[in-house]
Enzyme design. Structure first.
Site, PDB file in Angstrom:
ATOM      1  N   SER A 142      24.353  42.843  27.566  1.00 53.49           N
ATOM      2  CA  SER A 142      23.423  43.838  27.007  1.00 53.49           C
ATOM      3  C   SER A 142      24.193  45.105  26.675  1.00 53.49           C
ATOM      4  CB  SER A 142      22.346  44.151  28.039  1.00 53.49           C
ATOM      5  OG  SER A 142      21.572  45.249  27.607  1.00 53.49           O
ATOM      6  N   TYR A 193      20.107  46.726  36.621  1.00 53.03           N
ATOM      7  CA  TYR A 193      20.272  45.943  35.385  1.00 53.03           C
ATOM      8  C   TYR A 193      21.518  46.413  34.631  1.00 53.03           C
ATOM      9  CZ  TYR A 193      19.297  43.470  31.068  1.00 53.03           C
ATOM     10  OH  TYR A 193      19.402  42.640  29.968  1.00 53.03           O
TER      11      TYR A 193
HETATM   12  P1  NAP Z   1      13.276  36.006  29.470  1.00 49.70           P
HETATM   13  O1  NAP Z   1      12.365  35.653  28.349  1.00 49.70           O
HETATM   14  O2  NAP Z   1      12.710  36.679  30.672  1.00 49.70           O
HETATM   15  O3  NAP Z   1      14.053  34.694  29.882  1.00 49.70           O
HETATM   16  C1  NAP Z   1      14.959  34.712  30.947  1.00 49.70           C
HETATM   17  C2  NAP Z   1      15.336  33.289  31.286  1.00 49.70           C
HETATM   18  O4  NAP Z   1      16.242  33.315  32.397  1.00 49.70           O
HETATM   19  C3  NAP Z   1      14.125  32.448  31.736  1.00 49.70           C
HETATM   20  O5  NAP Z   1      14.256  31.145  31.268  1.00 49.70           O
HETATM   21  C4  NAP Z   1      14.224  32.496  33.255  1.00 49.70           C
HETATM   22  O6  NAP Z   1      13.611  31.411  33.913  1.00 49.70           O
HETATM   23  C5  NAP Z   1      15.745  32.410  33.370  1.00 49.70           C
HETATM   24  N1  NAP Z   1      16.191  32.712  34.722  1.00 49.70           N
HETATM   25  C6  NAP Z   1      16.007  33.836  35.449  1.00 49.70           C
HETATM   26  N2  NAP Z   1      16.538  33.665  36.682  1.00 49.70           N
HETATM   27  C7  NAP Z   1      17.042  32.415  36.725  1.00 49.70           C
HETATM   28  C8  NAP Z   1      17.692  31.648  37.702  1.00 49.70           C
HETATM   29  N3  NAP Z   1      17.920  32.117  38.939  1.00 49.70           N
HETATM   30  N4  NAP Z   1      18.113  30.396  37.388  1.00 49.70           N
HETATM   31  C9  NAP Z   1      17.899  29.898  36.159  1.00 49.70           C
HETATM   32  N5  NAP Z   1      17.251  30.557  35.193  1.00 49.70           N
HETATM   33  C10 NAP Z   1      16.821  31.798  35.468  1.00 49.70           C
HETATM   34  O7  NAP Z   1      14.447  36.985  28.997  1.00 49.70           O
HETATM   35  P2  NAP Z   1      15.315  37.018  27.648  1.00 49.70           P
HETATM   36  O8  NAP Z   1      14.997  38.270  26.972  1.00 49.70           O
HETATM   37  O9  NAP Z   1      15.220  35.730  26.922  1.00 49.70           O
HETATM   38  O10 NAP Z   1      16.751  37.199  28.298  1.00 49.70           O
HETATM   39  C11 NAP Z   1      17.817  36.272  28.128  1.00 49.70           C
HETATM   40  C12 NAP Z   1      19.122  37.005  28.366  1.00 49.70           C
HETATM   41  O11 NAP Z   1      19.265  38.038  27.381  1.00 49.70           O
HETATM   42  C13 NAP Z   1      19.213  37.712  29.719  1.00 49.70           C
HETATM   43  O12 NAP Z   1      20.515  37.567  30.255  1.00 49.70           O
HETATM   44  C14 NAP Z   1      18.940  39.164  29.370  1.00 49.70           C
HETATM   45  O13 NAP Z   1      19.510  40.064  30.308  1.00 49.70           O
HETATM   46  C15 NAP Z   1      19.591  39.263  28.003  1.00 49.70           C
HETATM   47  N6  NAP Z   1      19.097  40.377  27.175  1.00 49.70           N
HETATM   48  C16 NAP Z   1      17.795  40.419  26.758  1.00 49.70           C
HETATM   49  C17 NAP Z   1      17.379  41.488  25.968  1.00 49.70           C
HETATM   50  C18 NAP Z   1      15.971  41.591  25.446  1.00 49.70           C
HETATM   51  O14 NAP Z   1      15.638  42.640  24.838  1.00 49.70           O
HETATM   52  N7  NAP Z   1      15.124  40.602  25.593  1.00 49.70           N
HETATM   53  C19 NAP Z   1      18.289  42.502  25.632  1.00 49.70           C
HETATM   54  C20 NAP Z   1      19.594  42.429  26.076  1.00 49.70           C
HETATM   55  C21 NAP Z   1      20.001  41.348  26.840  1.00 49.70           C
HETATM   56  P3  NAP Z   1      12.086  31.498  34.438  1.00 49.70           P
HETATM   57  O15 NAP Z   1      11.187  31.204  33.258  1.00 49.70           O
HETATM   58  O16 NAP Z   1      12.048  30.447  35.489  1.00 49.70           O
HETATM   59  O17 NAP Z   1      11.872  32.897  34.968  1.00 49.70           O
END
Ligand code: NAP
Length: 273
Positions: A142, A193
């Site tokens: 991020s 975070y």
């Molecule tokens: P999201 O919709 O909340 O999805 C997160 C995913 O990670 C879900 O499938 C969740 O599973 C899984 N997860 C969490 N803990 C886990 C564990 N212990 N073992 C296996 N899976 C696990 O979030 P997202 O936005 O797609 O985020 C994906 C990545 O992008 C993350 O690393 C996040 O930090 C990064 N990111 C996101 C943004 C944004 O604006 N969305 C910006 C910058 C970076 P469950 O469904 O079981 O919870």
């Protein structure tokens, strides 16, 4: 198509959000991959796989499922051993699973650093022996891990070009103490975070390159602010827009990208640490 002609790709936390979106984009395109979609909840992961298979019945890529809770050593060990037996090697590892928490308790804050940094590094290291000689590792990070978003104490530690792996892990262990001077962002009241992604970026920048073969590459990727459960409804980008750089790096040639290798990448370009 013979399965051996497909590159093996594995992605963590892909039952929803950016992980799911990445798999969907790959299935919709012509480059043939053998994709392993993983999730911590088996029901949610298997549902994601069946939905995607129904939506892309003619994809040149194939899709399989395996459970993975990135925080469980047992779950990681089972997955690594299954990949070794069934695929032999991995061409692309995408560490996407991640969490954020607004809970200020020490336990919750430690949980964020564990999942986003310690567990992600552990998985990377366990898979290293299986990564193909020309393989790629993508760490979904991020911009909030940029040094400018850290308090001065953590920033100074991470700016040290000679920081050892041991010192980096010690920093992760002691992050509560080391982020006391963190200046909270309005939408991110807790430091965990930002710290977790800053630690991950430092790993990509300074530690992982020393462990990779000269022909292997790795990246930290900033997807941007994306409308997922984590990003929320007000985020600027759709999931399809958010996965653009991830899919771009996956699809780029399996030949060292001397410009972007070991860098933080956003909108297909280098983003300052
Ligand atoms: P999201 O919709 O909340 O999805 C997160 C995913 O990670 C879900 O499938 C969740 O599973 C899984 N997860 C969490 N803990 C886990 C564990 N212990 N073992 C296996 N899976 C696990 O979030 P997202 O936005 O797609 O985020 C994906 C990545 O992008 C993350 O690393 C996040 O930090 C990064 N990111 C996101 C943004 C944004 O604006 N969305 C910006 C910058 C970076 P469950 O469904 O079981 O919870």
């Amino acid at each position: 198509m013979d399965q051996s002609q497909r590159r093996n790709l594995l992605i963590t936390g892909a039952n929803k959000g950016l992980g799911y979106g990445t798999v969907e984009k790959l299935l919709s395109e012509s480059t043939p991959f053998h994709i392993t979609l993983t999730s911590r909840n088996t029901t949610l992961g298997e549902k994601a796989v069946s939905t995607l298979r129904e939506k892309y019945p003619n994809s040149t890529s194939t899709l399989t499922y395996h459970q993975l809770d990135v925080d469980s050593d047992k779950s990681v060990a089972e997955l690594v051993s299954w990949v070794q037996k069934t695929q032999g090697k991995l061409d692309v590892l995408v560490n996407n699973a991640g969490i954020n928490s607004r809970d200020a308790s020490e336990e919750a804050q430690r949980g964020v650093v564990k999942t986003n940094y310690s567990s992600t590094v552990k998985i990377t290291e366990k898979f290293l022996p299986l990564i193909a000689d020309d393989g790629k590792i993508l760490q979904i990070s991020s911009n909030l891990g940029q040094l400018q978003f850290q308090g001065e104490t953590l920033r100074k530690i991470l700016e040290n070009e000679n920081l050892t792996e041991e010192e980096l892990n010690k920093t992760a262990e002691n992050f509560i103490e080391l982020t006391k001077d963190y200046n909270p962002l309005p939408y991110l009241p807790e430091p965990s975070y930002c710290a977790s992604k800053a630690l991950l970026n430092k790993y990509v920048r300074s530690i992982l390159p020393k462990k990779l073969k000269s022909t292997q590459q790795s990246y930290a990727v900033n997807p941007g602010w994306v409308r997922t459960d984590m990003g929320g409804d007000n985020a600027l980008l759709s999931i399809e827009e958010g996965v653009d750089t991830i899919v771009y790096l996956i699809n780029s040639p399996f030949k060292k990208n001397t410009e972007l290798d070991s860098k933080l990448v956003f909108e297909r370009k280098i983003l300052e640490w």
